[in-house]
Design a protein around this motif. Structure first.
Motif, PDB file in Angstrom:
ATOM      1  N   TRP A 131      -6.011 -48.475  26.697  1.00  0.00           N
ATOM      2  CA  TRP A 131      -5.335 -47.229  25.863  1.00  0.00           C
ATOM      3  C   TRP A 131      -5.043 -46.252  27.157  1.00  0.00           C
ATOM      4  N   TYR A 133      -5.527 -42.806  27.157  1.00  0.00           N
ATOM      5  CA  TYR A 133      -6.479 -41.914  26.374  1.00  0.00           C
ATOM      6  C   TYR A 133      -5.828 -40.306  26.115  1.00  0.00           C
ATOM      7  N   LEU A 136      -3.752 -41.182  23.309  1.00  0.00           N
ATOM      8  CA  LEU A 136      -4.728 -41.504  22.236  1.00  0.00           C
ATOM      9  C   LEU A 136      -5.204 -40.196  21.396  1.00  0.00           C
ATOM     10  N   PRO A 141      -4.222 -43.493  17.445  1.00  0.00           N
ATOM     11  CA  PRO A 141      -3.772 -44.857  17.812  1.00  0.00           C
ATOM     12  C   PRO A 141      -2.374 -45.168  17.622  1.00  0.00           C
ATOM     13  N   VAL A 188      -4.708 -56.490  17.475  1.00  0.00           N
ATOM     14  CA  VAL A 188      -5.006 -55.050  17.713  1.00  0.00           C
ATOM     15  C   VAL A 188      -5.443 -54.390  16.385  1.00  0.00           C
ATOM     16  N   GLU A 190      -7.256 -51.749  15.669  1.00  0.00           N
ATOM     17  CA  GLU A 190      -6.905 -50.470  15.670  1.00  0.00           C
ATOM     18  C   GLU A 190      -5.549 -50.129  15.126  1.00  0.00           C
ATOM     19  N   LEU A 191      -4.926 -50.835  15.252  1.00  0.00           N
ATOM     20  CA  LEU A 191      -3.538 -50.594  14.625  1.00  0.00           C
ATOM     21  C   LEU A 191      -3.125 -51.500  13.397  1.00  0.00           C
TER      22      LEU A 191
END
Length: 368
Positions: A131, A133, A136, A141, A188, A190-191
């Motif tokens: 990522w 960051y 982020l 995300p 993925v 997180e998405l």
């Protein structure tokens, strides 16, 4: 890439990727290659094999061999990559696994740089994704904040990804590859999305047998690979030819102001390494102790190039026994106790007694 086609920036680079270094060969092969090409392949499997193994095209253009050895092994490797099965190149250190991996990726995808270098510190992010960051934290995300790994880039572009020294990577990180290789997808979570592979994507991994027991592959991961074992050269003539060609190529790249080494000097280095590696003289009459070093063709190439550098900068420009001796001893004696005993014994029982090798014997004795 020749000087005529290289840009000023690339001409200053120490080493070009294969797809740039051999751009003229790729152009010639592409022009005459009328065979079926798998999706997203820059050349047909036949043309890839010609690029790796060398040959003369119908128009007289010479393709330099990149690999000397069993043709069938290269054909199996290429055919594997045309399927949905990944390729594992396996063998002792110095048997051209990384070299073959790079040239396969260059010939198939036109890009050999999508590389994960395996070490004990390789993390899951190196294989999956990371990522940005700052982004982020600022935006949360998103695909824009995601930093794809070389494998992720290869999946989306339909290219070959390379994983070097797979068995150096911790076992739990290795297993990150299982979903990628079996499902051709990279989740993925997180998405709530996944990266799906485009046709043409595949993976070439390398591993050496000296790392057995370090981080062995799980049975689940082994099943995802077709393993091709790259052996050491079958005979001394083949090994001498490999060393001679690579020394000439590297000498041009490094611009060493030294004469091309005599074939006989290369043969002496190769003979020593083959005998110590095999545990016996080439005629089979004398049994020998083996040192801890691998003594592969890669080490022989390094010894000759080191000797050329010494001859160029501190000698008369001609490679002789004194320059060779320094590199030979450095390559063989890795353990100052055990390997020194092995080397002294070989020096006194073989080198000293061999006709025409007295200069090398004296030079090696001087630096013991």
């Amino acid at each position: 890439m020749t000087d005529a086609t290289a840009s000023p920036n690339t001409r200053s680079l120490l080493r070009l990727p294969a797809e740039q270094q051999f751009v003229e060969e790729f152009a010639e092969l592409d022009a005459i290659d009328d065979r079926q090409r798998p999706p997203n392949w820059r050349l047909s499997p036949w043309a890839v094999s010609v690029y790796l193994l060398g040959g003369t095209l119908d128009n007289g253009f010479e393709i330099a061999p990149k690999y000397f050895g069993n043709r069938r092994l290269i054909e199996i490797a290429i055919a594997t990559l045309a399927t949905d099965r990944a390729l594992l190149l396996f063998g002792i250190p110095g048997t051209a696994k990384s070299w073959v991996s790079e040239h396969l990726a260059a010939a198939i995808s036109g890009d050999s740089t999508l590389l994960v270098q395996g070490t004990a510190g390789t993390s899951e992010e190196s294989i999956r994704y990371g990522w940005n960051y700052a982004r982020l934290l600022a935006e949360g995300p998103s695909r824009a904040a995601l930093v794809p790994s070389p494998l992720g880039i290869a999946m989306e572009a339909g290219k070959i990804a390379r994983v070097e020294e797979l068995t150096r990577i911790p076992s739990d990180v290795q297993d990150t590859l299982i979903t990628i290789l079996s499902e051709k997808a990279l989740p993925v979570p997180e998405l709530g999305q996944e990266i799906r592979a485009t046709r043409g994507f595949n993976v070439i991994a390398t591993a050496n047998n000296r790392d057995r027991g370090v981080n062995d592959l799980s049975s689940a991961l082994k099943r995802r690979f077709n393993t091709v074992v790259l052996p050491v050269p079958a005979d001394i003539e083949e090994e001498v030819e490999i060393v001679q060609q690579r020394v000439a190529s590297l000498g041009l790249a490094l611009e060493l102001p030294a004469e091309t080494p005599a074939l006989e000097e290369i043969r002496r280095v190769v003979t020593i390494f083959r005998e110590l590696r095999g545990g016996a003289t080439l005629d089979g009459r004398t049994k020998l102790k083996a040192p801890s070093a691998t003594l592969s063709p890669a080490e022989a190439i390094s010894v000759v190039n080191s000797g050329l550098s010494l001859a160029a900068h501190f000698g008369d420009g001609t490679l002789n026994a004194a320059e060779l001796a320094a590199g030979i001893v450095g390559a063989i004696v890795k353990d100052p106790v055990q390997d020194s005993v092995v080397w002294r014994e070989y020096l006194e029982t073989v080198v000293k007694e061999r006709n025409g090798w007295q200069d090398l014997y004296r030079a090696c004795r001087e630096i013991l």
